[in-house]
Motif scaffolding. Sequence first.
Motif, PDB file in Angstrom:
ATOM      1  N   GLU A 136      46.513  20.883  56.537  1.00  0.00           N
ATOM      2  CA  GLU A 136      47.107  22.159  56.918  1.00  0.00           C
ATOM      3  C   GLU A 136      46.053  23.257  56.915  1.00  0.00           C
ATOM      4  OE1 GLU A 136      50.516  23.085  54.533  1.00  0.00           O
ATOM      5  OE2 GLU A 136      51.202  21.014  54.582  1.00  0.00           O
ATOM      6  N   LYS A 137      46.388  24.367  57.571  1.00  0.00           N
ATOM      7  CA  LYS A 137      45.482  25.513  57.569  1.00  0.00           C
ATOM      8  C   LYS A 137      45.393  26.107  56.171  1.00  0.00           C
ATOM      9  CE  LYS A 137      44.630  25.779  62.007  1.00  0.00           C
ATOM     10  NZ  LYS A 137      43.358  25.566  62.577  1.00  0.00           N
ATOM     11  N   ALA A 138      44.220  26.472  55.798  1.00  0.00           N
ATOM     12  CA  ALA A 138      43.991  27.036  54.470  1.00  0.00           C
ATOM     13  C   ALA A 138      44.521  28.461  54.378  1.00  0.00           C
ATOM     14  CB  ALA A 138      42.497  27.035  54.164  1.00  0.00           C
ATOM     15  N   GLU A 139      44.930  28.811  53.179  1.00  0.00           N
ATOM     16  CA  GLU A 139      45.197  30.209  52.847  1.00  0.00           C
ATOM     17  C   GLU A 139      43.869  30.752  52.345  1.00  0.00           C
ATOM     18  OE1 GLU A 139      47.928  32.866  49.810  1.00  0.00           O
ATOM     19  OE2 GLU A 139      47.791  30.708  49.517  1.00  0.00           O
ATOM     20  N   VAL A 140      43.403  31.860  52.911  1.00  0.00           N
ATOM     21  CA  VAL A 140      42.107  32.429  52.527  1.00  0.00           C
ATOM     22  C   VAL A 140      42.366  33.761  51.826  1.00  0.00           C
ATOM     23  CG1 VAL A 140      39.817  33.125  53.314  1.00  0.00           C
ATOM     24  CG2 VAL A 140      41.040  31.299  54.523  1.00  0.00           C
ATOM     25  N   LEU A 141      41.919  33.844  50.583  1.00  0.00           N
ATOM     26  CA  LEU A 141      42.115  35.034  49.759  1.00  0.00           C
ATOM     27  C   LEU A 141      40.777  35.736  49.581  1.00  0.00           C
ATOM     28  CD1 LEU A 141      43.998  32.551  48.644  1.00  0.00           C
ATOM     29  CD2 LEU A 141      44.690  34.263  47.006  1.00  0.00           C
ATOM     30  N   PHE A 142      40.764  37.032  49.795  1.00  0.00           N
ATOM     31  CA  PHE A 142      39.563  37.841  49.617  1.00  0.00           C
ATOM     32  C   PHE A 142      39.748  38.713  48.379  1.00  0.00           C
ATOM     33  CE2 PHE A 142      39.304  36.522  53.926  1.00  0.00           C
ATOM     34  CZ  PHE A 142      37.951  36.423  54.192  1.00  0.00           C
ATOM     35  N   TYR A 143      38.845  38.571  47.420  1.00  0.00           N
ATOM     36  CA  TYR A 143      38.861  39.374  46.197  1.00  0.00           C
ATOM     37  C   TYR A 143      37.701  40.355  46.261  1.00  0.00           C
ATOM     38  CZ  TYR A 143      42.477  36.692  43.872  1.00  0.00           C
ATOM     39  OH  TYR A 143      43.679  36.129  43.528  1.00  0.00           O
ATOM     40  N   HIS A 144      38.057  41.634  46.294  1.00  0.00           N
ATOM     41  CA  HIS A 144      37.119  42.746  46.438  1.00  0.00           C
ATOM     42  C   HIS A 144      36.752  43.255  45.040  1.00  0.00           C
ATOM     43  CE1 HIS A 144      36.355  46.764  48.743  1.00  0.00           C
ATOM     44  NE2 HIS A 144      35.513  46.611  47.750  1.00  0.00           N
ATOM     45  N   LEU A 145      35.555  42.939  44.599  1.00  0.00           N
ATOM     46  CA  LEU A 145      35.093  43.399  43.284  1.00  0.00           C
ATOM     47  C   LEU A 145      34.585  44.831  43.379  1.00  0.00           C
ATOM     48  CD1 LEU A 145      33.014  40.295  42.131  1.00  0.00           C
ATOM     49  CD2 LEU A 145      35.403  40.822  41.614  1.00  0.00           C
TER      50      LEU A 145
ATOM     51  N   THR B 223      34.780  45.227  38.256  1.00  0.00           N
ATOM     52  CA  THR B 223      34.363  44.137  37.374  1.00  0.00           C
ATOM     53  C   THR B 223      33.313  43.285  38.065  1.00  0.00           C
ATOM     54  OG1 THR B 223      36.152  42.763  38.186  1.00  0.00           O
ATOM     55  CG2 THR B 223      36.585  43.985  36.166  1.00  0.00           C
ATOM     56  N   SER B 224      32.722  42.382  37.296  1.00  0.00           N
ATOM     57  CA  SER B 224      31.689  41.503  37.832  1.00  0.00           C
ATOM     58  C   SER B 224      32.269  40.133  38.171  1.00  0.00           C
ATOM     59  CB  SER B 224      30.578  41.338  36.800  1.00  0.00           C
ATOM     60  OG  SER B 224      31.088  40.625  35.682  1.00  0.00           O
ATOM     61  N   LEU B 225      31.526  39.379  38.925  1.00  0.00           N
ATOM     62  CA  LEU B 225      31.900  38.007  39.233  1.00  0.00           C
ATOM     63  C   LEU B 225      32.081  37.214  37.944  1.00  0.00           C
ATOM     64  CD1 LEU B 225      32.262  35.723  41.358  1.00  0.00           C
ATOM     65  CD2 LEU B 225      29.815  35.285  41.080  1.00  0.00           C
TER      66      LEU B 225
ATOM     67  N   TRP C 227      42.872  41.159  48.174  1.00  0.00           N
ATOM     68  CA  TRP C 227      43.220  41.544  46.814  1.00  0.00           C
ATOM     69  C   TRP C 227      42.219  42.558  46.296  1.00  0.00           C
ATOM     70  CZ3 TRP C 227      47.573  39.439  44.514  1.00  0.00           C
ATOM     71  CH2 TRP C 227      48.170  38.411  45.235  1.00  0.00           C
ATOM     72  N   ARG C 228      42.764  43.587  45.657  1.00  0.00           N
ATOM     73  CA  ARG C 228      41.939  44.656  45.107  1.00  0.00           C
ATOM     74  C   ARG C 228      42.490  45.053  43.747  1.00  0.00           C
ATOM     75  NH1 ARG C 228      40.234  49.541  49.024  1.00  0.00           N
ATOM     76  NH2 ARG C 228      38.219  49.832  48.060  1.00  0.00           N
ATOM     77  N   GLN C 229      41.608  45.465  42.847  1.00  0.00           N
ATOM     78  CA  GLN C 229      42.061  45.890  41.526  1.00  0.00           C
ATOM     79  C   GLN C 229      42.646  47.294  41.593  1.00  0.00           C
ATOM     80  OE1 GLN C 229      38.282  44.934  39.497  1.00  0.00           O
ATOM     81  NE2 GLN C 229      39.614  44.002  37.964  1.00  0.00           N
ATOM     82  N   SER C 230      43.767  47.487  40.889  1.00  0.00           N
ATOM     83  CA  SER C 230      44.364  48.821  40.854  1.00  0.00           C
ATOM     84  C   SER C 230      43.468  49.738  40.029  1.00  0.00           C
ATOM     85  CB  SER C 230      45.773  48.770  40.250  1.00  0.00           C
ATOM     86  OG  SER C 230      45.696  48.528  38.872  1.00  0.00           O
ATOM     87  N   ALA C 231      43.451  50.995  40.407  1.00  0.00           N
ATOM     88  CA  ALA C 231      42.600  51.970  39.720  1.00  0.00           C
ATOM     89  C   ALA C 231      43.082  52.249  38.303  1.00  0.00           C
ATOM     90  CB  ALA C 231      42.551  53.271  40.513  1.00  0.00           C
ATOM     91  N   ASP C 232      44.388  52.195  38.085  1.00  0.00           N
ATOM     92  CA  ASP C 232      44.909  52.558  36.760  1.00  0.00           C
ATOM     93  C   ASP C 232      44.956  51.386  35.777  1.00  0.00           C
ATOM     94  OD1 ASP C 232      46.846  51.541  38.487  1.00  0.00           O
ATOM     95  OD2 ASP C 232      48.484  52.590  37.496  1.00  0.00           O
ATOM     96  N   THR C 233      45.379  50.204  36.199  1.00  0.00           N
ATOM     97  CA  THR C 233      45.519  49.089  35.251  1.00  0.00           C
ATOM     98  C   THR C 233      44.428  48.036  35.377  1.00  0.00           C
ATOM     99  OG1 THR C 233      46.888  47.746  36.731  1.00  0.00           O
ATOM    100  CG2 THR C 233      48.028  49.335  35.302  1.00  0.00           C
ATOM    101  N   GLY C 234      43.744  47.990  36.511  1.00  0.00           N
ATOM    102  CA  GLY C 234      42.726  46.968  36.731  1.00  0.00           C
ATOM    103  C   GLY C 234      43.301  45.622  37.146  1.00  0.00           C
ATOM    104  N   ARG C 235      44.631  45.536  37.304  1.00  0.00           N
ATOM    105  CA  ARG C 235      45.271  44.294  37.729  1.00  0.00           C
ATOM    106  C   ARG C 235      45.030  44.062  39.215  1.00  0.00           C
ATOM    107  NH1 ARG C 235      49.254  41.814  34.771  1.00  0.00           N
ATOM    108  NH2 ARG C 235      50.293  41.280  36.721  1.00  0.00           N
TER     109      ARG C 235
END
Length: 154
Positions: free
Chosen positions: A4-13, A16-18, A141-149
């Motif tokens: 099947e086609k992959a789901e591709v997730l982008f995490y924008h740091l 935080t660090s890798l 996906w991006r971290q929220s400014a207030d909680t970092g989640r």
Amino acid sequence: MTDEKAEVLFYHLERTSLESVLPSLVARTLERGWRAVVQAGSQERLEAIDLFLWTYDDASFLPHGTLRDGDPARQPVYLTLGDETPNGAGVRFLVDGAEIAEYQGFSRIVCIFDGRDTEATGRARSQWQAARAAGCTVTYWRQSADTGRWEKQG
């Protein structure tokens, strides 16, 4: 691996660090019973990942190996610079500028990039476009400014 086609997730740091993000993502992958490949963009980064996956937490470690460790098919997490997947992983992590040529065969591909680096951000945009053109579902996906989640954007 899957056809099947992959789901591709982008995490924008940005905040935080890798080194603080990758272990938790890999741990969740293993908790789901999945195998993973972590593909790095340089030998130096690969060696750093190898070290911090063993030492990131005083109470635990993430089992993994490289080609030099032998028997790559048995590794739950395989670290590489190339596109091989000897452990039959369904999840591939791309870090430090690593590129993927083929999206098929994975259920999930996770691109982690440093948003403070304009070259890395540009490369991530190109990867996003390539993944969409290949028919993959892409999420950002991006971290929220207030909680970092981590929060899924748009």
